[in-house]
Design an enzyme around this catalytic site. Structure first.
Site, PDB file in Angstrom:
ATOM      1  N   ASP A 297       3.834  44.187   5.901  1.00 41.41           N
ATOM      2  CA  ASP A 297       3.169  43.793   4.663  1.00 41.41           C
ATOM      3  C   ASP A 297       3.924  42.642   4.002  1.00 41.41           C
ATOM      4  O   ASP A 297       4.993  42.222   4.468  1.00 41.41           O
ATOM      5  CB  ASP A 297       3.080  44.985   3.711  1.00 41.41           C
ATOM      6  CG  ASP A 297       2.185  46.085   4.272  1.00 41.41           C
ATOM      7  OD1 ASP A 297       1.204  45.742   4.948  1.00 41.41           O
ATOM      8  OD2 ASP A 297       2.482  47.269   4.036  1.00 41.41           O
TER       9      ASP A 297
ATOM     10  N   HIS B  50       0.031  39.868   9.746  1.00 37.64           N
ATOM     11  CA  HIS B  50      -0.060  40.903   8.718  1.00 37.64           C
ATOM     12  C   HIS B  50      -0.230  42.296   9.325  1.00 37.64           C
ATOM     13  O   HIS B  50      -0.137  43.299   8.610  1.00 37.64           O
ATOM     14  CB  HIS B  50      -1.224  40.600   7.775  1.00 37.64           C
ATOM     15  CG  HIS B  50      -0.900  40.840   6.337  1.00 37.64           C
ATOM     16  ND1 HIS B  50      -0.263  41.982   5.892  1.00 37.64           N
ATOM     17  CD2 HIS B  50      -1.107  40.077   5.223  1.00 37.64           C
ATOM     18  CE1 HIS B  50      -0.110  41.917   4.578  1.00 37.64           C
ATOM     19  NE2 HIS B  50      -0.606  40.754   4.149  1.00 37.64           N
TER      20      HIS B  50
END
Length: 480
Positions: free
Chosen positions: A455, A451
Protein backbone atom coordinates in the site's frame (compact mmCIF):
# COMPACT_ATOMS: atom_id res chain seq x y z
CA UNK A 1 34.47 -38.71 -48.61
CA UNK A 2 33.39 -35.41 -47.11
CA UNK A 3 29.96 -35.17 -45.56
CA UNK A 4 27.73 -32.08 -45.52
CA UNK A 5 26.33 -31.08 -42.12
CA UNK A 6 23.53 -28.56 -41.60
CA UNK A 7 23.88 -25.94 -38.86
CA UNK A 8 20.55 -24.53 -37.63
CA UNK A 9 19.82 -21.34 -35.69
CA UNK A 10 20.31 -22.52 -32.09
CA UNK A 11 18.17 -22.02 -29.01
CA UNK A 12 18.69 -18.38 -28.08
CA UNK A 13 17.69 -18.72 -24.44
CA UNK A 14 15.67 -16.22 -22.37
CA UNK A 15 12.47 -17.28 -24.17
CA UNK A 16 13.65 -15.84 -27.51
CA UNK A 17 12.26 -17.61 -30.58
CA UNK A 18 13.65 -15.67 -33.55
CA UNK A 19 16.52 -13.49 -34.69
CA UNK A 20 17.31 -11.19 -37.60
CA UNK A 21 20.42 -11.75 -39.71
CA UNK A 22 22.48 -8.55 -39.45
CA UNK A 23 25.75 -9.56 -41.09
CA UNK A 24 27.26 -12.71 -42.52
CA UNK A 25 30.83 -13.23 -41.32
CA UNK A 26 31.68 -15.95 -43.87
CA UNK A 27 31.07 -16.56 -47.55
CA UNK A 28 30.28 -19.74 -49.44
CA UNK A 29 33.58 -21.51 -50.01
CA UNK A 30 35.28 -20.20 -46.87
CA UNK A 31 37.08 -22.62 -44.59
CA UNK A 32 35.79 -22.30 -41.01
CA UNK A 33 37.13 -23.69 -37.77
CA UNK A 34 35.07 -25.35 -35.06
CA UNK A 35 33.36 -22.70 -32.91
CA UNK A 36 34.23 -19.85 -35.29
CA UNK A 37 31.57 -17.07 -35.42
CA UNK A 38 29.83 -17.25 -38.80
CA UNK A 39 26.92 -14.81 -38.57
CA UNK A 40 25.87 -11.79 -36.52
CA UNK A 41 22.19 -11.74 -35.53
CA UNK A 42 20.00 -9.32 -33.61
CA UNK A 43 17.62 -10.67 -31.01
CA UNK A 44 15.19 -8.85 -28.76
CA UNK A 45 17.92 -8.78 -26.10
CA UNK A 46 21.16 -7.96 -27.87
CA UNK A 47 23.23 -8.25 -31.03
CA UNK A 48 25.24 -11.49 -30.92
CA UNK A 49 27.65 -13.53 -33.01
CA UNK A 50 26.69 -17.16 -33.55
CA UNK A 51 29.55 -19.71 -33.60
CA UNK A 52 29.38 -22.80 -35.81
CA UNK A 53 30.03 -26.16 -34.10
CA UNK A 54 31.51 -27.71 -37.26
CA UNK A 55 34.84 -27.26 -39.00
CA UNK A 56 35.04 -27.45 -42.78
CA UNK A 57 34.07 -25.58 -45.94
CA UNK A 58 30.88 -23.49 -46.10
CA UNK A 59 28.76 -24.89 -48.94
CA UNK A 60 25.57 -22.85 -48.56
CA UNK A 61 24.04 -19.99 -46.56
CA UNK A 62 20.34 -19.55 -45.88
CA UNK A 63 18.81 -16.11 -45.49
CA UNK A 64 19.83 -12.69 -46.69
CA UNK A 65 20.86 -9.92 -44.31
CA UNK A 66 17.71 -8.38 -42.83
CA UNK A 67 15.84 -11.70 -42.87
CA UNK A 68 14.20 -12.93 -39.66
CA UNK A 69 14.63 -16.63 -38.92
CA UNK A 70 12.94 -18.77 -36.26
CA UNK A 71 14.95 -20.95 -33.91
CA UNK A 72 15.68 -24.25 -35.66
CA UNK A 73 15.76 -22.80 -39.19
CA UNK A 74 18.86 -23.71 -41.28
CA UNK A 75 21.67 -21.14 -41.19
CA UNK A 76 24.34 -22.79 -43.34
CA UNK A 77 25.79 -26.13 -44.42
CA UNK A 78 29.40 -27.18 -43.93
CA UNK A 79 31.33 -29.91 -45.75
CA UNK A 80 33.51 -31.72 -43.21
CA UNK A 81 36.20 -34.27 -43.89
CA UNK A 82 35.90 -37.97 -43.05
CA UNK A 83 36.75 -38.80 -39.46
CA UNK A 84 39.86 -40.79 -38.66
CA UNK A 85 39.36 -43.94 -36.55
CA UNK A 86 38.21 -42.93 -33.07
CA UNK A 87 37.61 -39.26 -33.99
CA UNK A 88 34.33 -37.33 -33.86
CA UNK A 89 32.84 -35.19 -36.62
CA UNK A 90 29.68 -33.82 -35.10
CA UNK A 91 31.34 -30.64 -33.77
CA UNK A 92 31.20 -29.05 -30.34
CA UNK A 93 27.41 -29.07 -30.07
CA UNK A 94 27.45 -26.13 -27.66
CA UNK A 95 26.03 -23.09 -29.42
CA UNK A 96 24.15 -21.01 -26.85
CA UNK A 97 23.93 -17.50 -28.27
CA UNK A 98 25.76 -14.83 -26.31
CA UNK A 99 28.12 -17.12 -24.45
CA UNK A 100 30.26 -18.69 -27.17
CA UNK A 101 30.62 -22.43 -27.58
CA UNK A 102 33.37 -23.19 -25.13
CA UNK A 103 36.54 -25.14 -25.79
CA UNK A 104 36.07 -28.25 -27.97
CA UNK A 105 37.21 -31.68 -26.75
CA UNK A 106 40.89 -32.41 -27.31
CA UNK A 107 40.22 -35.29 -29.75
CA UNK A 108 37.86 -33.35 -32.01
CA UNK A 109 38.95 -33.21 -35.62
CA UNK A 110 39.71 -29.77 -37.07
CA UNK A 111 40.11 -28.82 -40.72
CA UNK A 112 43.66 -28.82 -42.04
CA UNK A 113 44.58 -26.04 -44.40
CA UNK A 114 45.46 -28.48 -47.18
CA UNK A 115 42.01 -30.04 -47.13
CA UNK A 116 40.07 -26.97 -48.31
CA UNK A 117 40.41 -27.86 -52.01
CA UNK A 118 39.31 -31.44 -51.42
CA UNK A 119 36.26 -30.30 -49.43
CA UNK A 120 35.24 -27.83 -52.14
CA UNK A 121 35.35 -30.64 -54.73
CA UNK A 122 33.30 -33.01 -52.58
CA UNK A 123 29.59 -33.62 -53.31
CA UNK A 124 27.58 -30.64 -52.03
CA UNK A 125 30.73 -28.55 -51.71
CA UNK A 126 29.90 -26.11 -54.46
CA UNK A 127 28.50 -22.64 -54.13
CA UNK A 128 24.89 -23.51 -53.43
CA UNK A 129 22.69 -21.31 -51.28
CA UNK A 130 22.82 -17.56 -51.00
CA UNK A 131 25.93 -16.07 -52.51
CA UNK A 132 28.23 -14.04 -50.27
CA UNK A 133 28.81 -10.35 -50.36
CA UNK A 134 29.66 -9.99 -46.69
CA UNK A 135 33.03 -9.40 -45.11
CA UNK A 136 34.69 -12.69 -44.15
CA UNK A 137 36.75 -14.15 -41.39
CA UNK A 138 39.36 -16.79 -42.06
CA UNK A 139 39.83 -20.06 -40.21
CA UNK A 140 42.26 -18.36 -37.90
CA UNK A 141 39.52 -16.29 -36.33
CA UNK A 142 38.99 -16.58 -32.63
CA UNK A 143 36.85 -19.64 -31.79
CA UNK A 144 35.05 -17.91 -28.96
CA UNK A 145 31.75 -16.23 -29.80
CA UNK A 146 30.91 -12.92 -28.23
CA UNK A 147 27.80 -10.90 -27.69
CA UNK A 148 27.63 -7.41 -29.10
CA UNK A 149 25.21 -4.52 -28.75
CA UNK A 150 24.94 -1.37 -30.67
CA UNK A 151 27.03 1.56 -29.44
CA UNK A 152 25.81 3.52 -26.40
CA UNK A 153 26.60 7.21 -25.93
CA UNK A 154 29.87 7.07 -27.90
CA UNK A 155 29.20 5.37 -31.29
CA UNK A 156 31.58 2.52 -32.07
CA UNK A 157 32.23 2.20 -35.81
CA UNK A 158 31.05 -1.12 -37.18
CA UNK A 159 32.14 -2.47 -40.55
CA UNK A 160 29.13 -4.24 -42.03
CA UNK A 161 29.15 -5.87 -45.48
CA UNK A 162 28.35 -4.16 -48.70
CA UNK A 163 24.64 -3.90 -49.39
CA UNK A 164 23.03 -4.59 -52.77
CA UNK A 165 20.67 -1.94 -54.04
CA UNK A 166 17.09 -2.96 -53.35
CA UNK A 167 14.02 -1.56 -55.11
CA UNK A 168 15.75 1.66 -56.10
CA UNK A 169 13.42 4.24 -57.63
CA UNK A 170 13.85 4.58 -61.42
CA UNK A 171 14.50 8.32 -61.17
CA UNK A 172 16.85 8.00 -58.19
CA UNK A 173 20.45 8.94 -58.94
CA UNK A 174 21.57 8.83 -55.32
CA UNK A 175 25.30 9.09 -54.94
CA UNK A 176 25.98 8.86 -58.68
CA UNK A 177 27.84 12.16 -58.53
CA UNK A 178 28.66 12.14 -54.84
CA UNK A 179 31.39 9.52 -55.03
CA UNK A 180 32.70 6.86 -57.42
CA UNK A 181 31.49 3.31 -56.88
CA UNK A 182 33.49 1.57 -54.16
CA UNK A 183 35.50 -1.55 -55.02
CA UNK A 184 34.33 -4.91 -53.76
CA UNK A 185 34.67 -5.33 -50.02
CA UNK A 186 33.02 -4.12 -46.82
CA UNK A 187 31.49 -0.65 -46.72
CA UNK A 188 32.35 1.26 -43.51
CA UNK A 189 29.07 2.27 -41.84
CA UNK A 190 28.79 3.66 -38.31
CA UNK A 191 26.03 1.29 -37.16
CA UNK A 192 23.60 -1.41 -38.32
CA UNK A 193 20.75 1.11 -37.90
CA UNK A 194 22.25 3.29 -40.60
CA UNK A 195 22.78 0.30 -42.85
CA UNK A 196 19.15 -0.77 -42.35
CA UNK A 197 17.91 2.77 -43.12
CA UNK A 198 19.75 2.65 -46.43
CA UNK A 199 18.50 -0.85 -47.25
CA UNK A 200 14.84 -0.03 -46.54
CA UNK A 201 15.02 3.01 -48.82
CA UNK A 202 16.80 1.25 -51.69
CA UNK A 203 20.02 3.22 -51.25
CA UNK A 204 23.28 1.66 -52.48
CA UNK A 205 25.92 2.44 -49.84
CA UNK A 206 28.69 1.85 -52.39
CA UNK A 207 27.60 5.07 -54.11
CA UNK A 208 28.24 7.20 -51.02
CA UNK A 209 31.35 8.80 -49.62
CA UNK A 210 31.07 9.09 -45.86
CA UNK A 211 31.86 12.29 -43.99
CA UNK A 212 33.22 10.43 -40.96
CA UNK A 213 36.83 9.44 -40.24
CA UNK A 214 38.39 7.43 -43.11
CA UNK A 215 35.19 7.76 -45.13
CA UNK A 216 32.93 6.27 -42.44
CA UNK A 217 29.28 6.62 -43.54
CA UNK A 218 27.20 8.38 -40.90
CA UNK A 219 23.44 8.56 -40.53
CA UNK A 220 23.54 12.19 -41.68
CA UNK A 221 25.17 11.04 -44.95
CA UNK A 222 22.36 8.56 -45.65
CA UNK A 223 19.62 11.05 -44.75
CA UNK A 224 21.21 13.71 -46.95
CA UNK A 225 21.36 11.27 -49.88
CA UNK A 226 17.72 10.29 -49.39
CA UNK A 227 16.61 13.93 -49.30
CA UNK A 228 18.58 14.59 -52.47
CA UNK A 229 16.96 11.61 -54.18
CA UNK A 230 13.50 12.82 -53.18
CA UNK A 231 14.25 16.31 -54.49
CA UNK A 232 15.64 14.97 -57.80
CA UNK A 233 12.65 12.67 -58.26
CA UNK A 234 10.22 15.51 -57.65
CA UNK A 235 12.01 17.70 -60.25
CA UNK A 236 12.06 14.94 -62.87
CA UNK A 237 8.37 14.13 -62.52
CA UNK A 238 7.00 17.63 -61.94
CA UNK A 239 3.75 18.22 -63.82
CA UNK A 240 3.45 21.36 -65.99
CA UNK A 241 0.19 22.34 -64.32
CA UNK A 242 -0.32 22.90 -60.57
CA UNK A 243 -1.08 19.63 -58.83
CA UNK A 244 -4.32 19.15 -56.96
CA UNK A 245 -4.14 19.27 -53.15
CA UNK A 246 -2.89 16.00 -51.72
CA UNK A 247 -5.53 14.16 -49.67
CA UNK A 248 -4.69 13.52 -46.06
CA UNK A 249 -4.65 9.79 -46.78
CA UNK A 250 -1.70 10.31 -49.16
CA UNK A 251 0.50 12.05 -46.61
CA UNK A 252 3.82 10.24 -46.54
CA UNK A 253 5.71 9.16 -43.44
CA UNK A 254 8.48 6.88 -42.26
CA UNK A 255 7.59 3.44 -40.92
CA UNK A 256 9.94 2.06 -38.29
CA UNK A 257 9.56 -1.68 -37.63
CA UNK A 258 9.12 -2.64 -33.98
CA UNK A 259 11.78 -5.32 -33.99
CA UNK A 260 14.88 -6.23 -32.03
CA UNK A 261 15.50 -4.27 -28.85
CA UNK A 262 12.90 -1.62 -29.70
CA UNK A 263 10.27 -4.32 -30.23
CA UNK A 264 11.18 -6.05 -26.97
CA UNK A 265 10.96 -2.76 -25.06
CA UNK A 266 7.56 -2.03 -26.61
CA UNK A 267 6.25 -5.47 -25.63
CA UNK A 268 7.56 -5.25 -22.08
CA UNK A 269 6.26 -1.73 -21.44
CA UNK A 270 2.86 -2.59 -22.90
CA UNK A 271 2.66 -5.68 -20.71
CA UNK A 272 3.65 -3.63 -17.69
CA UNK A 273 0.83 -1.17 -18.35
CA UNK A 274 -1.70 -3.95 -18.93
CA UNK A 275 -0.85 -6.09 -15.90
CA UNK A 276 0.54 -3.81 -13.20
CA UNK A 277 -1.71 -1.35 -11.32
CA UNK A 278 1.06 1.12 -10.64
CA UNK A 279 1.15 4.27 -8.55
CA UNK A 280 3.81 6.95 -8.15
CA UNK A 281 4.91 9.09 -5.23
CA UNK A 282 7.74 11.60 -5.14
CA UNK A 283 9.67 13.85 -2.77
CA UNK A 284 12.30 16.60 -3.01
CA UNK A 285 15.46 16.00 -1.00
CA UNK A 286 18.47 18.10 -0.05
CA UNK A 287 21.42 16.18 -1.55
CA UNK A 288 24.10 18.63 -0.37
CA UNK A 289 25.45 16.35 2.37
CA UNK A 290 25.49 13.33 0.05
CA UNK A 291 27.56 15.29 -2.49
CA UNK A 292 29.91 16.41 0.29
CA UNK A 293 30.25 12.83 1.53
CA UNK A 294 31.16 11.61 -1.94
CA UNK A 295 33.76 14.37 -2.31
CA UNK A 296 35.31 13.37 1.03
CA UNK A 297 35.36 9.67 0.08
CA UNK A 298 37.15 10.31 -3.19
CA UNK A 299 39.60 12.75 -1.56
CA UNK A 300 40.69 10.02 0.87
CA UNK A 301 42.32 7.98 -1.91
CA UNK A 302 41.49 4.59 -3.35
CA UNK A 303 39.00 3.77 -6.10
CA UNK A 304 36.60 6.56 -6.94
CA UNK A 305 33.00 6.13 -5.85
CA UNK A 306 30.28 7.26 -8.27
CA UNK A 307 27.10 9.03 -7.25
CA UNK A 308 25.10 6.21 -8.85
CA UNK A 309 26.87 3.72 -6.58
CA UNK A 310 25.92 5.71 -3.47
CA UNK A 311 22.29 5.86 -4.61
CA UNK A 312 22.38 2.12 -5.28
CA UNK A 313 23.74 1.46 -1.79
CA UNK A 314 20.91 3.55 -0.36
CA UNK A 315 18.42 1.50 -2.44
CA UNK A 316 19.68 -1.83 -1.12
CA UNK A 317 19.51 -0.55 2.46
CA UNK A 318 15.94 0.65 1.88
CA UNK A 319 14.92 -2.69 0.34
CA UNK A 320 16.24 -4.48 3.41
CA UNK A 321 13.81 -2.42 5.50
CA UNK A 322 10.93 -2.66 2.99
CA UNK A 323 11.31 -6.09 1.30
CA UNK A 324 7.80 -5.87 -0.19
CA UNK A 325 9.26 -3.77 -2.99
CA UNK A 326 11.84 -6.43 -3.92
CA UNK A 327 9.22 -8.89 -5.13
CA UNK A 328 7.19 -10.10 -8.08
CA UNK A 329 3.60 -11.25 -8.59
CA UNK A 330 2.79 -14.80 -9.71
CA UNK A 331 -0.55 -14.33 -11.42
CA UNK A 332 -1.24 -18.03 -11.98
CA UNK A 333 -0.67 -18.92 -8.33
CA UNK A 334 -2.12 -15.59 -7.13
CA UNK A 335 0.91 -15.13 -4.88
CA UNK A 336 3.39 -12.36 -4.12
CA UNK A 337 6.93 -13.74 -4.26
CA UNK A 338 9.33 -11.81 -2.03
CA UNK A 339 12.86 -12.27 -3.31
CA UNK A 340 15.87 -12.93 -1.08
CA UNK A 341 18.47 -11.34 -3.35
CA UNK A 342 18.61 -7.87 -4.85
CA UNK A 343 19.66 -7.87 -8.50
CA UNK A 344 19.72 -4.16 -9.24
CA UNK A 345 19.07 -2.98 -12.78
CA UNK A 346 19.98 0.49 -13.98
CA UNK A 347 18.34 2.03 -17.04
CA UNK A 348 20.64 3.05 -19.89
CA UNK A 349 19.65 4.72 -23.14
CA UNK A 350 21.57 3.46 -26.20
CA UNK A 351 21.38 4.04 -29.93
CA UNK A 352 19.45 0.74 -30.24
CA UNK A 353 17.00 1.65 -27.50
CA UNK A 354 16.59 1.32 -23.76
CA UNK A 355 18.60 -1.43 -22.06
CA UNK A 356 18.80 -2.35 -18.37
CA UNK A 357 22.07 -4.01 -17.33
CA UNK A 358 21.79 -5.84 -14.01
CA UNK A 359 24.20 -5.79 -11.06
CA UNK A 360 23.97 -9.23 -9.43
CA UNK A 361 23.74 -9.49 -5.63
CA UNK A 362 23.78 -5.73 -5.18
CA UNK A 363 22.70 -6.18 -1.54
CA UNK A 364 26.03 -7.83 -0.75
CA UNK A 365 28.20 -5.08 -2.27
CA UNK A 366 29.63 -1.94 -0.74
CA UNK A 367 29.84 1.42 -2.51
CA UNK A 368 33.27 0.69 -4.04
CA UNK A 369 32.15 -2.67 -5.40
CA UNK A 370 28.94 -1.19 -6.80
CA UNK A 371 30.88 1.63 -8.46
CA UNK A 372 33.27 -0.83 -10.10
CA UNK A 373 30.41 -3.03 -11.34
CA UNK A 374 28.50 -0.08 -12.79
CA UNK A 375 31.66 1.00 -14.62
CA UNK A 376 32.29 -2.53 -15.92
CA UNK A 377 28.77 -3.01 -17.26
CA UNK A 378 28.70 0.46 -18.81
CA UNK A 379 32.00 -0.21 -20.59
CA UNK A 380 30.72 -3.60 -21.73
CA UNK A 381 27.71 -1.89 -23.31
CA UNK A 382 29.96 0.56 -25.12
CA UNK A 383 32.33 -2.13 -26.41
CA UNK A 384 29.58 -4.54 -27.39
CA UNK A 385 30.24 -7.38 -24.94
CA UNK A 386 27.06 -7.45 -22.82
CA UNK A 387 25.42 -10.88 -22.79
CA UNK A 388 21.67 -11.57 -22.57
CA UNK A 389 22.22 -12.82 -19.01
CA UNK A 390 23.56 -9.39 -18.04
CA UNK A 391 20.40 -7.74 -19.36
CA UNK A 392 17.82 -9.90 -17.56
CA UNK A 393 16.93 -11.13 -14.09
CA UNK A 394 16.65 -7.81 -12.26
CA UNK A 395 14.48 -7.50 -9.14
CA UNK A 396 14.50 -3.69 -8.73
CA UNK A 397 15.51 -0.89 -11.10
CA UNK A 398 17.27 2.43 -10.48
CA UNK A 399 16.54 5.00 -13.19
CA UNK A 400 18.82 8.03 -13.22
CA UNK A 401 16.95 10.19 -15.74
CA UNK A 402 18.65 13.28 -14.30
CA UNK A 403 21.42 12.72 -16.86
CA UNK A 404 18.93 13.97 -19.48
CA UNK A 405 18.59 17.28 -17.64
CA UNK A 406 15.07 16.68 -16.30
CA UNK A 407 13.86 17.07 -12.73
CA UNK A 408 11.22 14.37 -12.47
CA UNK A 409 9.33 11.55 -14.13
CA UNK A 410 6.79 8.80 -13.46
CA UNK A 411 8.68 5.76 -14.80
CA UNK A 412 7.03 2.58 -16.08
CA UNK A 413 7.89 -0.47 -13.97
CA UNK A 414 10.28 -2.94 -15.59
CA UNK A 415 8.03 -6.02 -15.73
CA UNK A 416 7.97 -8.37 -13.80
CA UNK A 417 9.54 -6.26 -11.05
CA UNK A 418 7.45 -4.44 -8.44
CA UNK A 419 9.04 -1.00 -8.27
CA UNK A 420 11.44 1.50 -9.81
CA UNK A 421 13.22 4.44 -8.18
CA UNK A 422 13.72 7.49 -10.37
CA UNK A 423 16.36 10.15 -9.69
CA UNK A 424 16.20 13.58 -11.29
CA UNK A 425 19.01 16.06 -11.80
CA UNK A 426 20.72 17.62 -8.77
CA UNK A 427 20.54 21.41 -9.05
CA UNK A 428 21.07 24.36 -6.69
CA UNK A 429 17.75 25.67 -5.35
CA UNK A 430 16.59 27.87 -2.49
CA UNK A 431 15.96 25.65 0.52
CA UNK A 432 15.15 26.19 4.19
CA UNK A 433 18.18 24.77 6.03
CA UNK A 434 18.35 24.93 9.85
CA UNK A 435 15.67 27.58 9.93
CA UNK A 436 17.28 29.82 7.33
CA UNK A 437 16.92 30.21 3.58
CA UNK A 438 19.97 28.90 1.78
CA UNK A 439 21.03 27.63 -1.64
CA UNK A 440 21.26 23.82 -1.46
CA UNK A 441 21.74 20.97 -3.94
CA UNK A 442 18.23 19.58 -4.41
CA UNK A 443 17.07 16.41 -6.17
CA UNK A 444 13.61 15.03 -6.87
CA UNK A 445 13.11 11.32 -6.12
CA UNK A 446 10.15 9.36 -7.48
CA UNK A 447 8.99 5.83 -6.76
CA UNK A 448 6.64 3.94 -9.04
CA UNK A 449 5.36 0.76 -7.40
CA UNK A 450 3.00 -2.14 -7.99
CA UNK A 451 0.01 -1.44 -5.76
CA UNK A 452 -0.66 -5.19 -5.51
CA UNK A 453 2.49 -5.83 -3.47
CA UNK A 454 2.05 -3.01 -0.96
CA UNK A 455 0.00 0.00 0.00
CA UNK A 456 0.96 3.66 -0.13
CA UNK A 457 2.21 3.60 3.46
CA UNK A 458 4.93 1.07 2.64
CA UNK A 459 5.90 2.84 -0.58
CA UNK A 460 5.97 6.20 1.21
CA UNK A 461 8.10 4.74 4.00
CA UNK A 462 10.60 3.38 1.47
CA UNK A 463 10.86 6.69 -0.37
CA UNK A 464 11.13 8.70 2.84
CA UNK A 465 13.97 6.46 4.06
CA UNK A 466 15.80 6.95 0.73
CA UNK A 467 15.35 10.73 1.03
CA UNK A 468 16.60 10.69 4.65
CA UNK A 469 19.75 8.84 3.57
CA UNK A 470 20.31 11.33 0.76
CA UNK A 471 19.94 14.24 3.16
CA UNK A 472 21.89 12.60 6.01
CA UNK A 473 24.23 9.86 4.72
CA UNK A 474 25.12 8.99 8.32
CA UNK A 475 21.72 7.25 8.52
CA UNK A 476 23.29 4.46 6.48
CA UNK A 477 25.68 3.66 9.33
CA UNK A 478 22.84 1.78 11.03
CA UNK A 479 22.87 -0.84 8.25
CA UNK A 480 26.60 -1.05 7.45
Amino acid sequence: MAQVLEFKLPDLGEGLTEAEIVRWLVQVGDVVAIDQPVVEVETAKAMVEVPCPYGGVVTARFGEEGTELPVGAPLLTVAVGPAAPGEETEGSGNVLVGYGTGAPPARRRRVRSGEATRFAAAPGGGSGGAGGHAGTRGAAASPVGRTSVAPAVTPVPLIPPAEPSRAAAPNSQVGATAAPTRPDGPVPVISPLVRRLARENGLDLRQLRGSGPDGLILRADVEHALRAATSDGATATEAPAPAAPTPAADVRGTRVPLRGVRGAVADKLSRSRREIPDATCWVDADATELMNARTAMNAAGGPKVSLLALLARICTAALARFPELNSTVDLEAREIVRLDQVHLGFAAQTERGLVVPVVRDAHARDAESLSAEFARLTEAARTGTLTPAQLTGGTFTLNNYGVFGVDGSAPIINHPEAAMLGVGRIVPKPWVHRGELAVRQVVQLSLTFDHRVCDGGTAGGFLRYVADCVEQPAVLLRTL
